[in-house]
Design an enzyme around this catalytic site. Structure first.
Site, PDB file in Angstrom:
ATOM      1  N   ASP A   1      10.147  -4.518   1.024  1.00 11.72           N
ATOM      2  CA  ASP A   1      10.738  -3.382   0.319  1.00 11.72           C
ATOM      3  C   ASP A   1      10.227  -2.048   0.858  1.00 11.72           C
ATOM      4  OD1 ASP A   1      12.235  -5.041  -1.236  1.00 11.72           O
ATOM      5  OD2 ASP A   1      11.044  -4.806  -3.059  1.00 11.72           O
ATOM      6  N   GLY A   2       8.932  -1.977   1.172  1.00 12.32           N
ATOM      7  CA  GLY A   2       8.368  -0.734   1.697  1.00 12.32           C
ATOM      8  C   GLY A   2       9.004  -0.325   3.010  1.00 12.32           C
TER       9      GLY A   2
ATOM     10  N   ASN B   1      13.553   5.204  -4.158  1.00 16.72           N
ATOM     11  CA  ASN B   1      13.053   4.681  -5.438  1.00 16.72           C
ATOM     12  C   ASN B   1      12.657   5.776  -6.412  1.00 16.72           C
ATOM     13  OD1 ASN B   1      13.361   1.929  -5.362  1.00 16.72           O
ATOM     14  ND2 ASN B   1      11.229   1.463  -4.926  1.00 16.72           N
TER      15      ASN B   1
ATOM     16  N   THR C   1      13.563  -0.542 -11.313  1.00 22.04           N
ATOM     17  CA  THR C   1      12.861  -1.826 -11.362  1.00 22.04           C
ATOM     18  C   THR C   1      11.534  -1.779 -10.615  1.00 22.04           C
ATOM     19  OG1 THR C   1      14.198  -2.563  -9.473  1.00 22.04           O
ATOM     20  CG2 THR C   1      14.934  -3.224 -11.664  1.00 22.04           C
TER      21      THR C   1
ATOM     22  N   TYR D   1       8.101   1.217 -10.035  1.00 28.77           N
ATOM     23  CA  TYR D   1       7.005   1.813 -10.808  1.00 28.77           C
ATOM     24  C   TYR D   1       7.468   2.249 -12.197  1.00 28.77           C
ATOM     25  CZ  TYR D   1       2.633   4.529 -11.327  1.00 28.77           C
ATOM     26  OH  TYR D   1       1.426   5.025 -11.736  1.00 28.77           O
TER      27      TYR D   1
ATOM     28  N   MET E   1       9.645   0.924 -14.192  1.00 31.64           N
ATOM     29  CA  MET E   1       9.668  -0.217 -15.101  1.00 31.64           C
ATOM     30  C   MET E   1       8.254  -0.592 -15.533  1.00 31.64           C
ATOM     31  SD  MET E   1      11.223  -4.055 -14.488  1.00 31.64           S
ATOM     32  CE  MET E   1       9.918  -4.495 -13.321  1.00 31.64           C
ATOM     33  N   SER E   2       7.311  -0.561 -14.593  1.00 29.92           N
ATOM     34  CA  SER E   2       5.923  -0.883 -14.926  1.00 29.92           C
ATOM     35  C   SER E   2       5.347   0.093 -15.937  1.00 29.92           C
ATOM     36  CB  SER E   2       5.068  -0.872 -13.649  1.00 29.92           C
ATOM     37  OG  SER E   2       5.515  -1.831 -12.718  1.00 29.92           O
TER      38      SER E   2
END
Length: 300
Positions: free
Chosen positions: A79-80, A154, A195, A197, A199-200
């Site tokens: 993803d990164g 993101n 979905t 950071y 979301m966390s």
């Protein structure tokens, strides 16, 4: 340009895709073995394919090396790596497809053991779906002046660093004061980033094709501090307020987890929707809801 023609039997337009390019993370593709395997496969099947490593590893990434007629960029890593490629290629409008060789790979469509079959789909003139994902753009206004605008797929995050004290962040939307948060930081996220950071930190999950902004405080020091959903056309300004104690440490600013600078008291960051967007190729017919359902089931 993709070549289009009417397929008499299927009754729809079809596209053939021949010109590829690879952006690879050498830490996730050791000695670029998978990169070279993919390149060889494409060349052997009548396509064109070049490659280079991403900007985080080795020499500086040069997007001018990506041919203008490229029809698809394969991003090998995780993803990164895909987030970095989305930022680097934001103004080129070339569809990206992620090949996961890392851990989670939530944004990646393919895995190392499915990438060849995925390329076969594209080479076999099967019609790919392209999702347009919203990007954020932002710049800081500091005592030294205005910084250069950068983009994020993101999120853009303002967060404390090192010192164990909360920061006061003054939020304005379209020039109108909204609220002051005492928190560890603030996340401005896209639907794609909902979905991650956000979301966390307790933010809502949003369909990645939506057009909106999410503001989510990080560990807020108030029971009623919740995420706020804004229109995609809104402009968000976050200012670091001075605290009575004095001697505050600066807060860090990151775009998609990539540190870009710091803000001191009285300085601010301005965030809005970018005019550019990221185009993500989809080969499977798995819906957002089905993928989300499986992810939710995996963590229950």
């Amino acid at each position: 340009m993709w070549r289009l023609w009417w397929h008499r039997h299927m009754g729809r337009w079809r596209r053939d895709m021949k010109r590829f390019y690879i952006i690879a993370n050498p830490q996730k593709d050791h000695q670029l073995r998978l990169t070279k395997q993919i390149q060889q496969f494409i060349l052997e099947h009548g396509g064109a394919c070049g490659y280079q490593v991403n900007r985080e590893h080795g020499a500086m990434f040069r997007k001018e090396k990506v041919p203008k007629d490229t029809e698809c960029i394969l991003v090998i890593g995780g993803d990164g790596t895909l987030l970095g490629a989305a930022r680097d290629m934001a103004d080129r409008k070339i569809p990206l497809i992620g090949v996961n060789t890392g851990h989670v790979g939530y944004l990646c469509e393919l895995e190392a053991d499915t990438v060849i079959s995925g390329i076969q789909q594209l080479l076999a003139e099967e019609h790919p779906e392209v999702e347009e994902r919203m990007l954020l753009t932002g710049f800081c206004r500091t005592r030294e002046g205005q910084t250069q605008e950068q983009v994020a797929l993101n999120d853009i995050v303002i967060h404390r660093s090192g010192v164990l004290q909360v920061v006061d962040l003054v939020i304005s939307v379209n020039g109108e004061y909204l609220n002051t948060y005492s928190a560890d930081g603030m996340i401005i996220a896209t639907p794609t980033g909902s979905t991650a950071y956000s979301m966390s930190a307790g933010g809502p999950i949003v369909d990645p094709k939506a057009r909106l902004l999410l503001i989510t405080p990080i560990s807020p020091h108030a029971l009623n501090a919740k995420s706020i959903v804004l229109d995609a056309e809104d402009v968000v300004t976050i200012e670091v307020a001075a605290r009575n104690e004095g001697g505050e440490a600066p807060v860090d600013v990151s775009f998609d987890g990539n540190p870009v600078g710091a803000l001191r008291a009285g300085e601010k960051i301005v965030v809005r929707k970018s005019q550019a967007c990221t185009r993500i190729l989809k080969l499977s017919h798995v819906s957002f809801l089905e993928r989300l359902r499986k992810k939710l089931h995996a963590y229950t």
